[in-house]
Structure formats: structure tokens, C-alpha cells
Design an enzyme around this catalytic site. Sequence first.
Site, PDB file in Angstrom:
ATOM      1  N   PRO A 104     -27.208 -12.716  23.813  1.00 30.03           N
ATOM      2  CA  PRO A 104     -27.151 -14.022  23.152  1.00 30.03           C
ATOM      3  C   PRO A 104     -27.208 -13.862  21.637  1.00 30.03           C
ATOM      4  O   PRO A 104     -28.085 -13.171  21.113  1.00 30.03           O
ATOM      5  CB  PRO A 104     -28.393 -14.747  23.687  1.00 30.03           C
TER       6      PRO A 104
ATOM      7  N   CYS B  92     -26.802 -16.176  18.007  1.00 27.03           N
ATOM      8  CA  CYS B  92     -26.641 -17.487  17.383  1.00 27.03           C
ATOM      9  C   CYS B  92     -25.320 -17.578  16.633  1.00 27.03           C
ATOM     10  O   CYS B  92     -24.956 -16.664  15.891  1.00 27.03           O
ATOM     11  CB  CYS B  92     -27.803 -17.748  16.430  1.00 27.03           C
TER      12      CYS B  92
ATOM     13  N   ALA C 183     -29.340 -18.582  21.693  1.00 29.43           N
ATOM     14  CA  ALA C 183     -30.617 -19.294  21.719  1.00 29.43           C
ATOM     15  C   ALA C 183     -30.368 -20.794  21.680  1.00 29.43           C
ATOM     16  O   ALA C 183     -29.823 -21.317  20.713  1.00 29.43           O
ATOM     17  CB  ALA C 183     -31.484 -18.855  20.534  1.00 29.43           C
TER      18      ALA C 183
ATOM     19  N   GLN D  44     -29.771 -18.671  27.112  1.00 26.76           N
ATOM     20  CA  GLN D  44     -31.083 -18.281  26.612  1.00 26.76           C
ATOM     21  C   GLN D  44     -31.788 -19.527  26.095  1.00 26.76           C
ATOM     22  O   GLN D  44     -31.412 -20.091  25.078  1.00 26.76           O
ATOM     23  CB  GLN D  44     -30.960 -17.251  25.480  1.00 26.76           C
TER      24      GLN D  44
ATOM     25  N   TYR E 212     -40.345 -15.722  17.783  1.00 29.65           N
ATOM     26  CA  TYR E 212     -40.248 -17.140  18.051  1.00 29.65           C
ATOM     27  C   TYR E 212     -41.468 -17.608  18.863  1.00 29.65           C
ATOM     28  O   TYR E 212     -42.400 -16.854  19.074  1.00 29.65           O
ATOM     29  CB  TYR E 212     -38.907 -17.461  18.712  1.00 29.65           C
TER      30      TYR E 212
ATOM     31  N   ARG F 296     -36.196 -12.274  27.751  1.00 28.51           N
ATOM     32  CA  ARG F 296     -36.026 -11.283  26.687  1.00 28.51           C
ATOM     33  C   ARG F 296     -37.349 -11.157  25.961  1.00 28.51           C
ATOM     34  O   ARG F 296     -37.947 -12.149  25.546  1.00 28.51           O
ATOM     35  CB  ARG F 296     -34.923 -11.692  25.706  1.00 28.51           C
TER      36      ARG F 296
ATOM     37  N   ARG G   7     -23.688  -7.076  18.543  1.00 29.03           N
ATOM     38  CA  ARG G   7     -22.789  -7.077  17.384  1.00 29.03           C
ATOM     39  C   ARG G   7     -21.475  -6.366  17.648  1.00 29.03           C
ATOM     40  O   ARG G   7     -20.438  -6.746  17.094  1.00 29.03           O
ATOM     41  CB  ARG G   7     -23.517  -6.481  16.184  1.00 29.03           C
TER      42      ARG G   7
END
Length: 367
Positions: free
Chosen positions: A28, A30, A64, A106, A189, A237, A333
Site C-alpha cells: 500500500p 499513499c 492507507a 489497508q 501511526y 502491517r 517503490r
Amino acid sequence: MSKLFEPATLSTPDGSGLQLRNRTVLAPMCQYSVTARDGVPTDWHLVHLGARAAGGFGLVVAEATAVVPEGRISDRDAGLWNDAQRDAWKPIVDFAHEQGAAIGVQLAHAGAKASTYPWLPGQAEGSIPVEEGGWETVGPSTTDIFGLAQPHVLDVDGIKASVQSWADAARRADEAGFDVVQIHAAHGYLIHQFLSPLTNHREDAYGGSYENRTRYAREVIAAIRAAWPDHKPLAIRLSGDDWVEGGWRLADTLRFVREARELGVTAFDLSSAGIGSYHGPSGPGFQVPLAAAVREALDGTDSFVTAVGLLTDPAQAEHVVVTGQADGVSVGRAALKDAHWPANAAKALGITRDVNPRADQYWRAAW
């Protein structure tokens, strides 16, 4: 045959399991592309996730996705706190299924790291002021560790309401057709903020001891598992290590994953860090040892463990799976650069084009 491109099954409480066509997972990531700032996914998400489903991933995990508005990392994050968002996810999910991929979402709450500018070129850094559209953030304790605006400390009623918001988002994820929910408990987070002594300074039932600091995470897992169908797997995760003395360490993770497995989590993705200055390892596959340790800790529990972090080379990814360090790999990536990373990796590993996971429309690229 390539081990990386063997099918895999994510176990479920009812015993049916979810079969993946291979062991590659789109991590995942963003996209900061909800320009209306209403949490509703857009055509960008359809194209971004759809391209990677067509590119051969076994499991595609959407970015996310906030369970409440104040849980967004930025004001351009996607959400699942209302039915309009749920309905906008449905065609994205359907397209991924048409390409032969499973798709997960996610679910996330950024806590004290919310209300920040999108991580895109030309954007400012830090907290978005309230007068510019930002909002008051929440967390387990006040903290300066992120260099952001101070969060409002959640009281017990606030914690209970927060737990329910995760369950409500999971219910909407099911209604949208997602195959997997992945709980975001990493990268500093909200759940991670409760887990780590670096950000949790509470003196009540949600702070202090390991048992108390993990209480919010366990309540979230239990609430989601109760709302999430028994024929669908639940994933998480984790930051396997803060890499900071006095923080959340690998030993804590190994204890916690066993508890999470008992609560119904069957898929584990191992990242690291997100709280405090980074003092950990670096380089290709630097987080693989975390996944290997978790896989060993969960041996015999029918769990699916993925490694993530600078896994870019097909032979490297194959090695991780063949040597039993993980059951699959999450690619981030490298998949931003190459939507067809799995299909190209399969070719490099000797998978013939008649069984290559590339979409049929692209078969001419498989010479």
C-alpha cells in the site's frame, strides 16, 4: 518452477482460504490524489491499482485508507468512513478481480501524524494549520517526537469510539468487495503510537506495561474480526522494530504476532520504524530479517508472512521465498516505476508466457 510464482493461500476462520495466483503483493502506497478532499477514491486509484493488477500481482493492497476523517495522513487521503467512499471503491475492486488479482485495503488512522501536507513535489511540510483546512489530531499522549502539532489525548470513551470506527470501515470494505483488510499498525501511526513507549506515556489501562500498550491494537483486531466475514482473511502491517532503544522492539513484535494470530490475523507484513530518529539497517532487503523472525515465531500456525523494503530484483525476491525467510514479498517503490513488475519478474525467473500473470492484452510484450 519459481517459488515466488507458485499460488499461495491466506487462511480464514471458516477454513475456505483465499487463493493468490502468486506470492507478489503490491504494498500500500499513499497516492495523495483525492483532490476533492472528501476521501472518495478517484479515477487515479482505478488506473493506479488496476494497472498493477493487470501487471500480475497476486494481491494488490490499496493505500492507507482512513477510518475517520481526522485519521487521514493528509487532506488528500482516501477513506472508508462513509458509504459514498464505499461505492467509489467498488468498481476499482471489480476491475482488479477481472484481472485475476485479489485486492485488499489497508485501513489506517494516522493519529498524531495526521493533518499533514501531501508528500508530493512542491508541497509544504509539517502540519496543515486549521485555518488552511487542517484539523486537531488525536493520540494516546502528547508528544513532540514527530515535530508536528500537539495531538488531543484520547480518553477512554474516545478510544472506544475509535475502535468502533475501524469495525465500521471493515464492514464497508466487505460491502465494496475487498478480499482482505490489512490493519495499519506501523510507521508511527495511531496503533503504533499506542504500542511504542516512545509515544505512549499513559498511566491508565492503555499505557505503561506491554499488556496495556497493546490493548488498543488487540481491541481493534477483535472488533474488525467480528465485523469482517469468516471467509475473508485479516492482515496486519507492523513496524517490527523502532530501531530506538526504549521503543517497540523485535521481541515485542514476536510476542504480539502470536497474540494477533490467536485473535484471527493470518497475514503479516513486516516493515519497521516510523517513530524517532532512524538508527536501523539499510540496503537491499534490510527488513527481511524481521519477516524471517516473525515467520519462525508463527511456525505451524498457517500464517502468511511477507517481507517488504528495497526488494527490487526478481532473483532477490525469489531467494527470500525459496530460503523460507518469508512466504511472499511486498513490492512498493519498484512497482511505482514498473506496474508490470510481477510479469517482468516472472519472465526473468523463467516462467513461460503461457502462464505469465501478465494481462492477456499485453501478451505481445512477453517475447
